[in-house]
Design an enzyme around this catalytic site. Structure first.
Site, PDB file in Angstrom:
ATOM      1  N   HIS A   1       3.408   6.953   5.534  1.00 19.65           N
ATOM      2  CA  HIS A   1       2.165   7.614   5.951  1.00 19.65           C
ATOM      3  C   HIS A   1       1.296   6.807   6.912  1.00 19.65           C
ATOM      4  CE1 HIS A   1       0.023   5.375   2.715  1.00 19.65           C
ATOM      5  NE2 HIS A   1      -1.023   5.563   3.485  1.00 19.65           N
TER       6      HIS A   1
ATOM      7  N   HIS B   1       0.808  -1.226   0.000  1.00 21.58           N
ATOM      8  CA  HIS B   1       0.000   0.000   0.000  1.00 21.58           C
ATOM      9  C   HIS B   1       0.845   1.281   0.000  1.00 21.58           C
ATOM     10  CE1 HIS B   1      -3.049   2.928   0.996  1.00 21.58           C
ATOM     11  NE2 HIS B   1      -2.508   3.126   2.193  1.00 21.58           N
TER      12      HIS B   1
ATOM     13  N   GLU C   1      -0.161   5.478  12.497  1.00 20.36           N
ATOM     14  CA  GLU C   1      -1.508   5.016  12.779  1.00 20.36           C
ATOM     15  C   GLU C   1      -1.518   3.551  13.186  1.00 20.36           C
ATOM     16  OE1 GLU C   1      -4.194   7.361  10.319  1.00 20.36           O
ATOM     17  OE2 GLU C   1      -5.012   5.413   9.756  1.00 20.36           O
ATOM     18  N   ASP C   2      -0.694   2.765  12.525  1.00 23.43           N
ATOM     19  CA  ASP C   2      -0.778   1.321  12.715  1.00 23.43           C
ATOM     20  C   ASP C   2       0.156   0.773  13.784  1.00 23.43           C
ATOM     21  OD1 ASP C   2      -2.628   1.387  10.809  1.00 23.43           O
ATOM     22  OD2 ASP C   2      -1.400   0.542   9.201  1.00 23.43           O
TER      23      ASP C   2
ATOM     24  N   ASP D   1     -24.468  10.192 -26.797  1.00 27.63           N
ATOM     25  CA  ASP D   1     -24.349  10.584 -28.195  1.00 27.63           C
ATOM     26  C   ASP D   1     -23.769  11.981 -28.364  1.00 27.63           C
ATOM     27  OD1 ASP D   1     -25.284   8.219 -28.885  1.00 27.63           O
ATOM     28  OD2 ASP D   1     -27.239   8.862 -29.641  1.00 27.63           O
TER      29      ASP D   1
ATOM     30  N   ASP E   1      -3.180   8.091  -1.224  1.00 27.21           N
ATOM     31  CA  ASP E   1      -3.528   7.041  -0.269  1.00 27.21           C
ATOM     32  C   ASP E   1      -4.954   6.555  -0.528  1.00 27.21           C
ATOM     33  OD1 ASP E   1      -3.721   5.544   2.214  1.00 27.21           O
ATOM     34  OD2 ASP E   1      -4.687   7.311   3.100  1.00 27.21           O
TER      35      ASP E   1
END
Ligand code: MN
Length: 731
Positions: free
Chosen positions: A79, A52, A83-84, A267, A147
């Site tokens: 990034h 990712h 957070e993780d 069209d 992201d």
């Protein structure tokens, strides 16, 4: 993992192709740190997580090319680490990669769930934080968009409820941000991916319809394209000419907006011509108009006046050679085209040592996001308001209008003179009474158009009206008007509350308390000051009686009793016994007391009973005596009777034992125009009989006649009106 390694190397190679000789060592370090932080983590797709951040980085390299600096790419790689991973912090990133990278990573990191906050609030805080970081450094939003784009490309792996939530957020927030920044390339893809997950059925239908129609459409485009191409070559103009791709989401939107079937929208042919110079754009326009008939009013010159997101192009619509179909033609330089695809990313360039916001970028972006988000910081608005602001400021197209002195104002499409007035200054907005557009008076709800000169007419005594909220468009004007009205409402409530308390004090013949006392009372309600107390009274949040009884606690109990009884009476006031008129109070539940059975003509008094309305007694009924009844609960009542109304009463008849006496009494009562609803006879110990009759009478005079008639019956010794009628049938 090897695959990811290879992908990363390919990304670096691409970067080198745009920026030969660029130093890659910092990027390799960032990659290693991120890989370490995400080790063992998997995406929902089953792939290692590291895929990712690498894909995110690749999207940025594609977008920025020459302008991609090392910091933004490091931030893209890192990034998700904060957070993780708990052991990874922004401070740690700053230590290893410097403050710029740390700020970028922090800007895209979600605000973690805060205790005592709704998820909605946390979400809003996250947006606000992102927008504010973006105001400081535009690279934050580029990382965030990259992201999100990769997450949207791999959304299939998530469960449905998550897919829907993320797709909605993408459609409502991120795609509009991309649009505002002019990054069409990302905007289209985000919109189409969101569409795919939010409305899969229509999405599939459109995909199928387009593939069926493709050949016909391409042929039709050729028929217009080819002659133009030949003509351009003939005139020696360097230009490329393409059929224009259509995006699924925009087709659907157009169908819905124009309420037209797919064929009609699809069209509509689109052709794009790219030139090498600005001057050539106008030459090409001339050639096209020479060959085909232009449709009136469809020429737009966004080269001379670019859109606020920096988009530049000439737009025209012509009819094809047979005059059957409409063809939309866009003419722009290759450079303009690149800007139209990547917007701000084309203008963005990282300069060494540059601190603070890039003025030029901010000016080009206008006030929409950056200014708005910064302003919003100071407001204690609720989440709904903020989302409203976000949506309107992100979605709206804008118009350009002028002040009489030639000053340019940019407003959302659909704006009115009131929006314009607030765009000049709040004080102008508040005092607006009218407006002139190009010299002519217009109503305040008039919708302005680009290029108009607007003059606001103000009056020092005028104030905003609630009606304005019905037609203003700009979030600035809306917010200012709302705040004004709320303030005004408070002032009115304060006035009303003061008046109500004053009246109650007067009614109870009490002195107006000192400021200090009122302050204490306010505090006892948990309110900061006296005006707030008045406001609460005025709005009906606090009853004037409860305030009164806190000022004069000694009267509290009695007051409360009467009040609550009255309140309950009001609640019970559905059934009304006809025939009683009570002072000034209407619509109350009124009943005739069964202890004394008053009938019209009797002197009566009303008693406020607990929870049973008002009962009407004879004035001499023992139940009404003052020593038993709180004087506060007595209430004056008058008779107010219809002609036909009857009131039940119990008569006791004593007579000698005689066969047929009961029948004779009943016959007399009947003859006098009334009914017997109950009759019974019993033998007394002394040999006499006792009869009880419940009869309905009109009034006391009527009763007197009946009593006299019964007395004349042979064998009747005496007739009395009983105190009580006892339990009536059916009661
Ligand atoms: Mn991510």
């Amino acid at each position: 993992m090897q695959q990811i390694e290879a992908l990363f190397e390919a990304t670096l190679a691409e970067l080198l192709s745009y920026q030969p000789g660029v130093d890659l060592s910092e990027l390799r370090t960032a990659y290693e740190v991120a890989k370490e932080a995400h080790s063992g983590q998997q995406r929902k797709t089953g792939e290692p997580f590291m895929l990712h951040p690498v894909e995110t980085t690749r999207i940025i390299v594609d977008l920025l090319r020459k302008a991609a600096d090392s910091k933004i790419l490091q931030a893209a790689l890192l990034h998700d680490t904060v957070e993780d991973k708990e052991e990874m912090t922004v401070a740690e990133i700053e230590r290893r990669f410097g403050s710029e990278v740390a700020t970028l990573v922090d800007g895209v990191t979600k605000i973690s769930d805060l205790p005592f906050r709704s998820p909605e609030n946390t979400q809003v805080e996250t947006y606000r934080k992102m927008l504010l970081s973006m105001a400081k450094d535009i690279r934050v939003i580029l990382v965030k968009l990259a992201d999100r784009l990769h997450n949207m490309r791999t959304l299939e792996a998530l469960p449905e409820h998550k897919r829907i939530r993320i797709a909605k957020e993408t459609r409502d927030i991120y795609a509009p941000i991309a649009h505002r920044l002019g990054i069409a390339q990302i905007k289209w893809e985000l919109e189409d991916l969101a569409f795919k997950h939010l409305d899969p059925e229509n999405y599939r239908k459109l995909v199928r319809a387009i593939s069926e129609k493709r050949t016909v459409r391409e042929k039709a485009i050729e028929e217009v394209k080819e002659p133009i191409k030949r003509q351009l070559e003939l005139q020696g103009i360097d230009a490329e000419i393409y059929g224009r791709p259509k995006h699924l989401w925009s087709i659907l939107q157009k169908m819905q907006r124009l309420e037209a079937p797919f064929e009609e929208i699809f069209d509509l042919l689109g052709i794009r011509i790219l030139t090498s110079s600005r001057a050539d754009c106008y030459i090409v326009l001339g050639i096209v108009h020479d060959m085909f008939t232009p449709v009136a009013d469809r020429l737009r010159d966004y080269i001379a006046s670019p859109k606020s997101n920096m988009y530049q192009s000439l737009h025209t619509t012509v009819t094809d050679a047979k005059g059957e179909r409409m063809v939309e033609i866009q003419i722009r330089t290759r450079e303009m085209h690149r800007i139209s695809e990547i917007g701000i990313a084309a203008h963005y360039s990282y300069k060494e040592g540059q601190t603070g916001p890039d003025r030029e970028i901010h000016e080009k972006l206008g006030e929409f996001i950056v200014q708005g988000a910064t302003e919003w910081q100071d407001e204690s608005g609720d989440p709904g308001d903020f989302m409203d602001f976000l949506r309107t400021s992100l979605f709206q197209d804008e118009i350009f209008v002028f002040t009489p002195r030639g000053g340019l104002k940019r407003l959302p499409r659909g704006s009115t003179p009131v929006d314009f007035a607030f765009a000049i200054h709040s004080d102008v907005g508040f005092r607006t009474v009218g407006a002139k557009v190009d010299g002519a008076i217009v109503p305040l709800r008039y919708q302005l158009k680009s290029g108009q000169v607007v003059e606001v007419i103000t009056s020092p005594h005028s104030n905003p009206s609630e009606n304005w909220l019905g037609y203003v468009r700009s979030s600035r004007a809306k917010a200012k008007i709302r705040r004004y009205l709320a303030q005004e409402r408070v002032e009115e409530s304060v006035k009303l509350g003061r008046e109500m308390l004053g009246r109650e004090l007067k009614r109870q013949r009490k002195a107006i308390p000192k400021d200090k006392e009122l302050e204490d009372v306010s505090l006892s309600f948990g309110l900061a000051d006296v005006p707030l107390l008045f406001a609460k009274i005025g709005e009906g949040d606090i009853s004037v009686q409860s305030v009164f009884s806190r000022i004069y606690p000694e009267t509290k109990d009695q007051n409360k009793k009467v009040k609550s009884a009255l309140d309950r009476i009001k609640n019970l006031a559905q059934r009304q016994v006809k025939g009683i008129h009570i002072g000034e109070i209407d619509g109350l539940l009124i009943r005739i007391a069964q202890c004394c059975n008053p009938i019209p003509g009797d002197k009566v008094i009303g008693l406020i009973t607990k929870g049973r309305g008002i009962s009407v007694h004879r004035i001499d009924c023992p139940n009404t005596f003052a020593d038993r009844i709180d004087p506060e609960r007595r209430i004056e009542v008058d008779w107010d009777v219809d002609r036909e109304q009857r009131f039940p009463i119990r008569l006791v008849v004593i007579g000698g034992d005689r066969r047929g006496l009961l029948v004779d009494v009943a016959a007399v009562i009947n003859r006098l125009g009334t009914d017997t609803t109950h009759a019974e006879m019993s033998l007394m110990g002394d040999g006499s009989v006792r009869g009880e009759f419940v009869v309905s009478v009109k009034n006391i005079k009527h009763l007197g006649k009946i009593v006299q008639a019964i007395k004349r019956i042979n064998g009747v010794k005496r007739v009395d009106r009983a105190e009580s009628i006892g339990p009536l049938e059916g009661e």
